[in-house]
Design an enzyme around this catalytic site. Structure first.
Site, PDB file in Angstrom:
ATOM      1  N   SER A   1       0.860  -1.200   0.000  1.00 24.48           N
ATOM      2  CA  SER A   1       0.000   0.000   0.000  1.00 24.48           C
ATOM      3  C   SER A   1       0.887   1.237   0.000  1.00 24.48           C
ATOM      4  CB  SER A   1      -0.861  -0.002   1.270  1.00 24.48           C
ATOM      5  OG  SER A   1      -1.494   1.246   1.440  1.00 24.48           O
TER       6      SER A   1
ATOM      7  N   TYR B   1      -1.614  -0.736  10.296  1.00 27.67           N
ATOM      8  CA  TYR B   1      -1.687  -1.022   8.859  1.00 27.67           C
ATOM      9  C   TYR B   1      -0.425  -0.517   8.153  1.00 27.67           C
ATOM     10  CZ  TYR B   1      -3.664  -1.323   4.139  1.00 27.67           C
ATOM     11  OH  TYR B   1      -3.901  -1.626   2.809  1.00 27.67           O
TER      12      TYR B   1
END
Ligand SMILES: NC(=O)c1ccc[n+]([C@@H]2O[C@H](COP(=O)([O-])OP(=O)(O)OC[C@H]3O[C@@H](n4cnc5c(N)ncnc54)[C@H](OP(=O)(O)O)[C@@H]3O)[C@@H](O)[C@H]2O)c1
Length: 264
Positions: free
Chosen positions: A139, A151
């Site tokens: 990401s 995350y």
């Protein structure tokens, strides 16, 4: 890519489902590994044309016992793997002050330890193929702080796993690359309950859109096209790369407002 075997983790939804569909279009065999039958049912409804073609199996990539069963399955049914896409991932909310240890651990277990467990376990089958390719779906949050602390840290770790494995596995002619998407329309925010409902999700996308120089939020197909390229022999001298596929969000600059206002 015809008649080659690929395993895509999280192939029952969003980006993974789009990767599975592209590979099927190219005549490949695709094994999708995910946890719930419910999402497999949803995937078959969303993409009826590939419902019977993808080999949907269940298991949790962060559980070594589940992965052992998958190894036996791959060995008996396929014997060789030409590619692996470590796509399965989860999203959790929170800053250092608000995230629980349980959520932190869960995020790292699935997004970072999962790809480590799965890649290690499937290595014997990847080594049997000539020129296998591993693609990790990371990401932009792995490149600059974003989304949530757990995350972001999990994806930054995944990028280092990509680089490290590219060095480790190059001598076996196995390439390892990372695709780092910006915001993409999938089920991830609602399924992981980091956004409460569809209205809030729509509002979040609208709020994010001006940060994208191309003026659009991504679609799963924008990511799967890059992934199939990296899986293919067209990319046979590319390894250890971290490829942002993000509508330009990483180069967004407050002083230069986006000029394009197309909606997606
Ligand atoms: N959408 C975005 O904006 C975006 C942006 C950047 C990066 N990404 C990354 O892209 C990847 C795919 O995301 P997506 O947006 O397509 O998400 P999604 O629609 O929620 O799909 C996630 C898939 O992963 C599976 N999965 C989750 N945990 C798993 C586990 N422990 N073991 C096996 N399968 C598991 C899910 O099925 P089950 O729940 O049934 O297991 C589902 O098939 C993720 O790694 C995500 O971090 C997404």
């Amino acid at each position: 890519m015809e008649n080659k075997n690929y395993l895509v983790s999280g192939g029952s939804s969003g980006i993974g489902l789009s990767i599975a569909a592209r590979l099927i279009e190219r005549g490949s065999q695709v094994i999708s590994l995910s946890r719930s039958e419910e999402k497999i049912g949803r995937a078959k409804q969303e993409r009826p044309e590939i419902a019977d073609k993808v080999d949907f199996i269940t298991g949790d990539i962060s559980k070594p016992g589940d992965v052992e069963k998958i190894v036996t399955y791959v060995e008996e049914k396929y014997g060789v793997l030409h590619g692996l896409v470590n796509n399965a991932g989860v999203l959790t909310k929170g800053t250092i002050e608000t995230i629980s240890l349980e959520d932190w651990q869960f995020t790292l277990d699935v997004n970072l330890t999962g790809p480590y467990i799965l890649t290690k376990a499937l290595l014997p089958f990847l080594r049997k193929a000539e020129g296998a390719s591993v693609v990790n779906i990371s990401s932009v949050a792995g490149l600059k702080p974003g989304t949530s602390v757990a995350y972001s840290v999990s994806k930054a770790g995944l990028d280092m796993l990509t680089r490290f494995l590219a060095g480790d596995l190059g001598p076996y002619d196995i390439r390892v690359n990372s695709v780092n998407p910006g915001l993409v329309r999938t089920h991830i925010h609602l399924d992981n309950r980091v956004i409460e409902d569809r209205e809030a999700y729509k509002a979040m996308l609208e709020k994010a859109r001006p940060r994208y120089p191309l003026g659009k939020i991504g679609m799963p197909e924008d990511i799967s096209s890059a992934v199939t390229f990296l899986l293919s022999d067209e990319a046979k001298w590319i390894t250890g790369s971290i490829l942002t596929v993000d509508g330009g969000v990483m180069v967004e600059n407050d002083l230069i407002p986006p000029k394009n206002t197309h909606k997606s």
